[in-house]
Design a protein around this motif. Sequence first.
Motif, PDB file in Angstrom:
ATOM      1  N   ALA A  51       0.866  -1.134  -0.100  1.00 41.85           N
ATOM      2  CA  ALA A  51       0.093  -0.010   0.079  1.00 41.85           C
ATOM      3  C   ALA A  51       0.703   1.229   0.266  1.00 41.85           C
ATOM      4  O   ALA A  51       0.292   2.322  -0.643  1.00 41.85           O
ATOM      5  CB  ALA A  51      -0.863   0.081   1.191  1.00 41.85           C
ATOM      6  N   GLU A  52       2.030   1.375   0.796  1.00 42.73           N
ATOM      7  CA  GLU A  52       2.731   2.290   0.797  1.00 42.73           C
ATOM      8  C   GLU A  52       3.699   2.684  -0.752  1.00 42.73           C
ATOM      9  O   GLU A  52       3.525   3.819  -0.774  1.00 42.73           O
ATOM     10  CB  GLU A  52       3.835   2.352   1.807  1.00 42.73           C
ATOM     11  N   VAL A  53       3.999   1.797  -1.295  1.00 42.95           N
ATOM     12  CA  VAL A  53       4.609   2.065  -2.722  1.00 42.95           C
ATOM     13  C   VAL A  53       3.563   2.344  -3.489  1.00 42.95           C
ATOM     14  O   VAL A  53       3.665   3.368  -4.514  1.00 42.95           O
ATOM     15  CB  VAL A  53       5.336   0.735  -3.030  1.00 42.95           C
ATOM     16  N   ILE A  54       2.302   1.885  -3.418  1.00 47.78           N
ATOM     17  CA  ILE A  54       1.176   2.320  -4.443  1.00 47.78           C
ATOM     18  C   ILE A  54       0.961   3.986  -4.101  1.00 47.78           C
ATOM     19  O   ILE A  54       0.897   4.547  -5.004  1.00 47.78           O
ATOM     20  CB  ILE A  54       0.113   1.570  -4.293  1.00 47.78           C
ATOM     21  N   GLY A  55       0.727   4.049  -2.608  1.00 47.38           N
ATOM     22  CA  GLY A  55       0.637   5.456  -2.420  1.00 47.38           C
ATOM     23  C   GLY A  55       1.545   6.655  -2.695  1.00 47.38           C
ATOM     24  O   GLY A  55       1.366   7.643  -3.156  1.00 47.38           O
ATOM     25  N   LYS A  56       2.862   6.213  -2.821  1.00 44.09           N
ATOM     26  CA  LYS A  56       3.844   7.103  -3.145  1.00 44.09           C
ATOM     27  C   LYS A  56       3.856   7.284  -4.713  1.00 44.09           C
ATOM     28  O   LYS A  56       4.009   8.385  -5.407  1.00 44.09           O
ATOM     29  CB  LYS A  56       5.206   6.312  -2.751  1.00 44.09           C
TER      30      LYS A  56
END
Length: 297
Positions: free
Chosen positions: A231-236
């Motif tokens: 989720a964090e890499v998608i958000g970034k």
Amino acid sequence: MRIFVTGATGFIGSVIVAELIKAGHQVLGLSRSEAGAQSLMAAGAEVFRGDLEDLDSLHRGAAMSDGVIHTAFNHDFSKFVANCEADGEAIQAMGAALAGSDRPLIITSATGMGAVAPGQPATEDNFNPNHPNPRKASELAGISVASRGVNVSVVRLPQVHDTVRQGLISPLVQIAREKGVSAFVGEGRNRWPAAHVSDVARLYRLALERRQAGSRYHAVAEEGISVRDIAEVIGKGLKIPVVSLPPEEAAAHFGWLGDFVGRDLPASGAQTQALLNWQPAGPGLIADLERMKYVQE
């Protein structure tokens, strides 16, 4: 060998076709459309016109071949139970054409079918016929045709990825774009296994060439990446907030994907790597997510 490949124009199947041809095999690729037929011919494969729902065509394709790799599956999750049952029927139809021979039938399942206990990685030597996941229908059909003298083995898939598609993560990206937040459930420590599509295609070829009846293989390069990290890499990449949702809000936010996004599904591929001398060499899941063009737009 002349190999009948279902799903031959799909994300994984098209890479398997290229892998088989590169290794010197002939490919008879299932296609229901002219566009699919054209792509198969361009890849150097022979076209077999048929359909996953046309069981007679599947039987005939298998009968014409020295072996079968079955990757086709209807991924409409609104009809998941029915699609799993249909996959079992497809396996039965192809198996009937191979009975009494040593011609290999490689079927496809999911790594979750090898789950042992909560928190422990799924392994190749485990299968629970009473598993609540309806995907078990594929393996039950494989066991059924094996009892009639078919050389069956199973490749279980994790999240298979490149920079364009990533299994269940692709709809996760789309939901994040639509909702404006990249979400995970609870602390997001639950894990999903993964492997690059090129490594997965090579595993199918190795399993086919080994011809070891009754084998189960895990196409696992990475045992488990936390959904929070995903989720964090998608958000970034999308430049949107990353948020935690309580479990009771998962269904409303993720829709059908809510049944999967909070599950802890680690899986081991150690036995497979040792048996087939399969050494995954492709990029990791996070690396591919970081390079996704449509995430970075």
